[in-house]
Design a protein around this motif. Structure first.
Motif, PDB file in Angstrom:
ATOM      1  N   MET A   1      -7.271   0.097  40.383  1.00 15.88           N
ATOM      2  CA  MET A   1      -8.303  -0.775  39.813  1.00 15.88           C
ATOM      3  C   MET A   1      -8.190  -0.946  38.298  1.00 15.88           C
ATOM      4  SD  MET A   1     -10.597  -2.824  40.531  1.00 15.88           S
ATOM      5  CE  MET A   1     -10.907  -2.525  42.276  1.00 15.88           C
ATOM      6  N   ALA A   2      -7.731   0.094  37.591  1.00 12.84           N
ATOM      7  CA  ALA A   2      -7.659  -0.027  36.126  1.00 12.84           C
ATOM      8  C   ALA A   2      -6.779  -1.220  35.765  1.00 12.84           C
ATOM      9  CB  ALA A   2      -7.109   1.257  35.527  1.00 12.84           C
ATOM     10  N   THR A   3      -5.657  -1.342  36.444  1.00 11.81           N
ATOM     11  CA  THR A   3      -4.758  -2.459  36.159  1.00 11.81           C
ATOM     12  C   THR A   3      -5.338  -3.767  36.691  1.00 11.81           C
ATOM     13  OG1 THR A   3      -3.038  -0.860  36.661  1.00 11.81           O
ATOM     14  CG2 THR A   3      -2.320  -3.119  36.286  1.00 11.81           C
ATOM     15  N   LEU A   4      -5.933  -3.678  37.880  1.00 11.53           N
ATOM     16  CA  LEU A   4      -6.428  -4.912  38.517  1.00 11.53           C
ATOM     17  C   LEU A   4      -7.533  -5.591  37.709  1.00 11.53           C
ATOM     18  CD1 LEU A   4      -6.634  -3.654  42.213  1.00 11.53           C
ATOM     19  CD2 LEU A   4      -5.036  -5.339  41.306  1.00 11.53           C
ATOM     20  N   GLN A   5      -8.320  -4.806  36.991  1.00 14.53           N
ATOM     21  CA  GLN A   5      -9.443  -5.433  36.290  1.00 14.53           C
ATOM     22  C   GLN A   5      -9.182  -5.590  34.789  1.00 14.53           C
ATOM     23  OE1 GLN A   5     -12.874  -2.902  36.924  1.00 14.53           O
ATOM     24  NE2 GLN A   5     -12.300  -1.627  35.189  1.00 14.53           N
ATOM     25  N   MET A   6      -7.899  -5.500  34.412  1.00 10.33           N
ATOM     26  CA  MET A   6      -7.571  -5.663  32.986  1.00 10.33           C
ATOM     27  C   MET A   6      -8.061  -6.995  32.450  1.00 10.33           C
ATOM     28  SD  MET A   6      -3.788  -4.320  32.252  1.00 10.33           S
ATOM     29  CE  MET A   6      -3.445  -2.594  31.984  1.00 10.33           C
ATOM     30  N   GLY A   7      -8.553  -6.967  31.255  1.00  9.28           N
ATOM     31  CA  GLY A   7      -9.013  -8.193  30.620  1.00  9.28           C
ATOM     32  C   GLY A   7      -7.926  -8.858  29.796  1.00  9.28           C
ATOM     33  N   GLU A   8      -8.341  -9.743  28.895  1.00 13.41           N
ATOM     34  CA  GLU A   8      -7.385 -10.501  28.090  1.00 13.41           C
ATOM     35  C   GLU A   8      -7.719 -10.339  26.614  1.00 13.41           C
ATOM     36  OE1 GLU A   8      -8.447 -14.103  30.062  1.00 13.41           O
ATOM     37  OE2 GLU A   8      -6.608 -14.126  31.249  1.00 13.41           O
ATOM     38  N   TYR A   9      -6.732 -10.518  25.764  1.00 13.70           N
ATOM     39  CA  TYR A   9      -6.953 -10.297  24.333  1.00 13.70           C
ATOM     40  C   TYR A   9      -6.123 -11.307  23.557  1.00 13.70           C
ATOM     41  CZ  TYR A   9      -7.900  -7.406  20.172  1.00 13.70           C
ATOM     42  OH  TYR A   9      -8.360  -6.945  18.969  1.00 13.70           O
ATOM     43  N   VAL A  10      -6.762 -12.035  22.675  1.00 12.22           N
ATOM     44  CA  VAL A  10      -6.011 -12.904  21.767  1.00 12.22           C
ATOM     45  C   VAL A  10      -6.380 -12.495  20.346  1.00 12.22           C
ATOM     46  CG1 VAL A  10      -5.561 -15.256  20.980  1.00 12.22           C
ATOM     47  CG2 VAL A  10      -5.913 -14.813  23.412  1.00 12.22           C
ATOM     48  N   SER A  11      -5.367 -12.079  19.632  1.00 15.83           N
ATOM     49  CA  SER A  11      -5.589 -11.593  18.277  1.00 15.83           C
ATOM     50  C   SER A  11      -5.624 -12.768  17.310  1.00 15.83           C
ATOM     51  CB  SER A  11      -4.420 -10.644  17.955  1.00 15.83           C
ATOM     52  OG  SER A  11      -4.479 -10.269  16.622  1.00 15.83           O
ATOM     53  N   ASN A  12      -6.481 -12.669  16.291  1.00 10.49           N
ATOM     54  CA  ASN A  12      -6.516 -13.642  15.202  1.00 10.49           C
ATOM     55  C   ASN A  12      -6.751 -15.075  15.685  1.00 10.49           C
ATOM     56  OD1 ASN A  12      -6.570 -13.385  12.425  1.00 10.49           O
ATOM     57  ND2 ASN A  12      -4.560 -14.339  12.192  1.00 10.49           N
ATOM     58  N   VAL A  13      -7.743 -15.260  16.533  1.00 10.33           N
ATOM     59  CA  VAL A  13      -8.077 -16.632  16.964  1.00 10.33           C
ATOM     60  C   VAL A  13      -8.549 -17.463  15.764  1.00 10.33           C
ATOM     61  CG1 VAL A  13      -8.651 -16.143  19.372  1.00 10.33           C
ATOM     62  CG2 VAL A  13     -10.420 -15.904  17.644  1.00 10.33           C
ATOM     63  N   SER A  14      -9.092 -16.774  14.795  1.00 12.60           N
ATOM     64  CA  SER A  14      -9.394 -17.391  13.510  1.00 12.60           C
ATOM     65  C   SER A  14      -9.087 -16.313  12.481  1.00 12.60           C
ATOM     66  CB  SER A  14     -10.858 -17.830  13.477  1.00 12.60           C
ATOM     67  OG  SER A  14     -11.099 -18.536  12.288  1.00 12.60           O
ATOM     68  N   ASN A  15      -9.243 -16.656  11.242  1.00 21.50           N
ATOM     69  CA  ASN A  15      -8.824 -15.712  10.219  1.00 21.50           C
ATOM     70  C   ASN A  15      -9.588 -14.377  10.320  1.00 21.50           C
ATOM     71  OD1 ASN A  15      -7.275 -14.999   8.152  1.00 21.50           O
ATOM     72  ND2 ASN A  15      -8.464 -16.049   6.554  1.00 21.50           N
ATOM     73  N   GLY A  16      -8.896 -13.311  10.714  1.00 22.00           N
ATOM     74  CA  GLY A  16      -9.539 -11.998  10.818  1.00 22.00           C
ATOM     75  C   GLY A  16     -10.409 -11.833  12.055  1.00 22.00           C
ATOM     76  N   ILE A  17     -10.325 -12.769  12.950  1.00 18.82           N
ATOM     77  CA  ILE A  17     -11.191 -12.725  14.144  1.00 18.82           C
ATOM     78  C   ILE A  17     -10.336 -12.609  15.409  1.00 18.82           C
ATOM     79  CG2 ILE A  17     -12.831 -14.063  15.535  1.00 18.82           C
ATOM     80  CD1 ILE A  17     -14.028 -15.135  13.005  1.00 18.82           C
ATOM     81  N   ASP A  18     -10.715 -11.698  16.291  1.00 18.08           N
ATOM     82  CA  ASP A  18     -10.021 -11.524  17.577  1.00 18.08           C
ATOM     83  C   ASP A  18     -11.009 -11.807  18.707  1.00 18.08           C
ATOM     84  OD1 ASP A  18      -7.966 -10.310  15.990  1.00 18.08           O
ATOM     85  OD2 ASP A  18      -9.129  -8.428  16.073  1.00 18.08           O
ATOM     86  N   THR A  19     -10.491 -12.311  19.798  1.00 15.10           N
ATOM     87  CA  THR A  19     -11.350 -12.530  20.978  1.00 15.10           C
ATOM     88  C   THR A  19     -10.737 -11.818  22.178  1.00 15.10           C
ATOM     89  OG1 THR A  19     -12.126 -14.650  20.149  1.00 15.10           O
ATOM     90  CG2 THR A  19     -12.363 -14.276  22.505  1.00 15.10           C
ATOM     91  N   TYR A  20     -11.568 -11.141  22.914  1.00 11.72           N
ATOM     92  CA  TYR A  20     -11.067 -10.493  24.129  1.00 11.72           C
ATOM     93  C   TYR A  20     -12.128 -10.545  25.221  1.00 11.72           C
ATOM     94  CZ  TYR A  20     -13.448  -6.390  22.049  1.00 11.72           C
ATOM     95  OH  TYR A  20     -14.351  -5.542  21.472  1.00 11.72           O
ATOM     96  N   SER A  21     -11.646 -10.418  26.452  1.00  9.07           N
ATOM     97  CA  SER A  21     -12.589 -10.446  27.585  1.00  9.07           C
ATOM     98  C   SER A  21     -12.449  -9.162  28.380  1.00  9.07           C
ATOM     99  CB  SER A  21     -12.321 -11.656  28.476  1.00  9.07           C
ATOM    100  OG  SER A  21     -11.064 -11.531  29.088  1.00  9.07           O
ATOM    101  N   ILE A  22     -13.570  -8.718  28.903  1.00  9.33           N
ATOM    102  CA  ILE A  22     -13.554  -7.540  29.764  1.00  9.33           C
ATOM    103  C   ILE A  22     -14.266  -7.886  31.075  1.00  9.33           C
ATOM    104  CG2 ILE A  22     -13.372  -5.764  27.968  1.00  9.33           C
ATOM    105  CD1 ILE A  22     -16.370  -5.467  27.990  1.00  9.33           C
TER     106      ILE A  22
END
Ligand code: NAD
Length: 519
Positions: free
Chosen positions: A138-159
């Protein structure tokens, strides 16, 4: 009366010798980690379909008891959702080991209450066990997503986060596999669960819950309530239940889908089927007929993956005779008898209904190539047995074709071309699965592309997909958006949270910008 959950079964259906004087045990509910006898005055008998013996009595759980189960699940949720996923996985590892240890015990319970052969019952357990194995990752199956620096100094990720309290409503035909399609995925995602087994064969669910407890599943994470329509409606209406998994007939499934959706719940509803096999004359005759006989009559036709309708194309029309010979050779007996190929159907009512559908086929002009209605099984004269039955010359307007028969009855039709056969199958309202038997890659590819069914077999009967895929019935065989198990199953039992974070030295000053932020 309250029993602590333990490895020593508090409720044993099959292992006890049957006796006329024995009062059948009442099937306990499981509430907050305790197996509890319901206070309900009403109950229904769980009946061995091979003998008509009353195996146990199933309580029609009271509303207070149902509420107690939901509230136990709600109480267990905060600490369970914060339990590390690796710990939750380890409980599944242990559960899979315990299910392996107790496969025979589960199988005997299934055969006693449901009727299928012991070997088939072991398969029922094994196919559910595979879902438990899948949940171990399950740990792998429910992995989220991560995009670094979507704007200056800002990261977005989902869980992916659990939903809360979820519920499952089960049919009679796979007493172990279908509960195991549901709760292992749900709880390993961090949800807590209320399971409503089929009122016809609850024994396997109770054994599985005992094993889950022995594996270390904390109290209240898995709860079980028994009953029929009332408890199902209570599940649909309860404000604390966030998602409902259902498997069963269309009548119940569409009712539950509508009622639970109207209360804002997620619903996945796997329903009825009318699965077709198209047989082309270039197929391997023996392999195709063996596969069709196994998939048509296995479990006495009581599988949603049963191949219940065969469309012979062109020269393959002459294979009917051989089909009949093979079906005739099958041994009908109680599932506990070692020589049994198929056991009884689930109930007297089911037997009566199947007889009526066969008769209606005959009356509307189908040819009865093999009639299993008068079968008597020595030693089990009162069992709900129907021998393999084959109707030929069936047409789309016949009742036996329009209805899901769910018994050991195979319908044979004819078509002049693959095109005609595919069009015929596509006109059927169900879309659970369809198979083709051919040695032509071109024909197989055309079938795969054009057939309107969620699960496709090529030179195999309809497969129940392994748990790294999903069970993907379509059209009237499924309602909802996210299928059972596989990636879709994890998505069904989790919701996405998207986080945007900023970690940088922020400029000082008093300028405030009210415009919509852009990067
Ligand atoms: P069923 O619909 O009679 O019962 C299923 C569950 O729904 C039971 O727990 C029952 O108590 C409850 N229920 C039944 N009628 C209800 C109602 N009116 N209101 C509220 N709840 C109700 O189904 P069954 O006879 O146990 O199972 C056989 C059916 O299940 C077949 O149609 C078969 O094709 C289907 N099935 C489908 C799949 C699949 O994955 N598509 C798998 C297995 C079985």
């Amino acid at each position: 009366q309250i029993f602590a959950a333990s490895s020593n079964s508090c409720f044993s259906t099959a292992a006890e010798p049957s006796s006329k004087h024995r009062t059948p045990a009442r099937v306990p509910n499981l509430i907050g980690g305790a197996f509890v006898n319901s206070q309900a005055s009403a109950s229904i008998d769980v009946i061995n379909p091979a003998t008509q013996e009353v195996v146990s009595q199933l309580p029609l759980t009271t509303n207070e008891e149902f509420k107690a189960a939901v509230s136990a699940a709600k109480k267990a949720f905060p600490s369970w959702r914060n339990t590390p996923v690796t710990t939750r996985q380890r409980i599944m590892f242990k559960l899979q080991q315990l299910i392996r240890r107790d496969t025979d015990k589960l199988a005997i319970s299934i055969t006693t209450e449901q009727g299928k052969t012991l070997k088939d019952a072991q398969g029922d357990v094994f196919r559910g066990l595979e879902v438990v194995e899948h949940a171990c990752g399950m740990a792998t199956l429910q992995m989220g997503e991560y995009v670094s620096n979507v704007s200056n100094g800002i990261d977005t990720y989902s869980i992916r986060e659990p939903l809360g309290v979820c519920a499952g409503i089960c049919p009679f035909n796979f007493p172990a596999m279908i509960p195991l399609w549901m709760f292992p995925i749900a709880v390993t995602c961090g949800n807590t669960f209320v399971l409503k087994p089929s009122e016809k064969d609850p024994g396997a669910s109770i054994i599985l819950a005992e094993l889950a407890s022995e594996a270390g599943l904390p109290d209240g994470v898995l709860n079980i309530v028994h009953g029929t329509n009332d408890v199902v409606n209570a599940i649909c209406d309860d404000d604390d239940i966030r998602a409902v998994s259902f498997v069963g007939s269309n009548t119940a499934g569409m009712h539950i889908y509508g009622r639970a959706s109207a209360k804002g719940k997620r619903v996945q509803s796997n329903m009825g089927a009318k699965n077709h096999a198209i047989v082309l004359p270039d197929a391997s005759e023996d392999a195709a007929l063996n596969a069709i006989v196994a998939a048509g009559f296995g479990a006495a036709g009581q599988r949603c993956m049963a191949l219940s309708t065969v469309v012979f194309v062109g020269g393959a029309k002459s294979w009917e005779k051989k089909l009949v010979e093979r079906a005739k050779a099958l041994r009908v007996n109680a599932g506990t008898e070692p020589d049994a190929d198929l056991g009884p159907v689930i109930s007297k009512q089911a037997k009566e209904r199947i007889h009526k559908l066969i008769q209606s086929g005959v009356e509307s002009g189908a040819r009865l190539l093999l009639d299993g209605r008068d079968i008597v099984v020595p030693g089990y004269e009162h069992g709900n047995f129907i021998g393999p039955t084959i109707l030929s010359g069936v047409t789309a307007d016949m009742e036996c074709y329009k209805e899901e028969i769910f018994g050991p009855v195979l319908l044979c039709l004819e078509a002049d071309s693959l095109e005609e056969a595919i069009n015929f199958v596509n006109r059927n309202k169900y879309g659970n699965g369809a198979s083709i038997f051919t040695t032509s890659g071109v024909a197989a590819r055309k079938f795969q592309t054009e057939i309107e069914a969620g699960q496709v077999g090529i030179n195999v009967p309809i497969p129940v997909p392994l748990p790294f895929f999903s069970f993907t019935g379509s059209k009237a065989s499924f309602a909802g958006d996210l299928n059972f198990y596989g990636k879709a199953g994890v998505n069904f039992f989790t919701q996405i949270k998207t986080i945007t974070q900023q970690w940088k030295d922020l400029p000082g000053g008093s300028a405030v910008n009210l415009a919509m932020p852009t990067s």
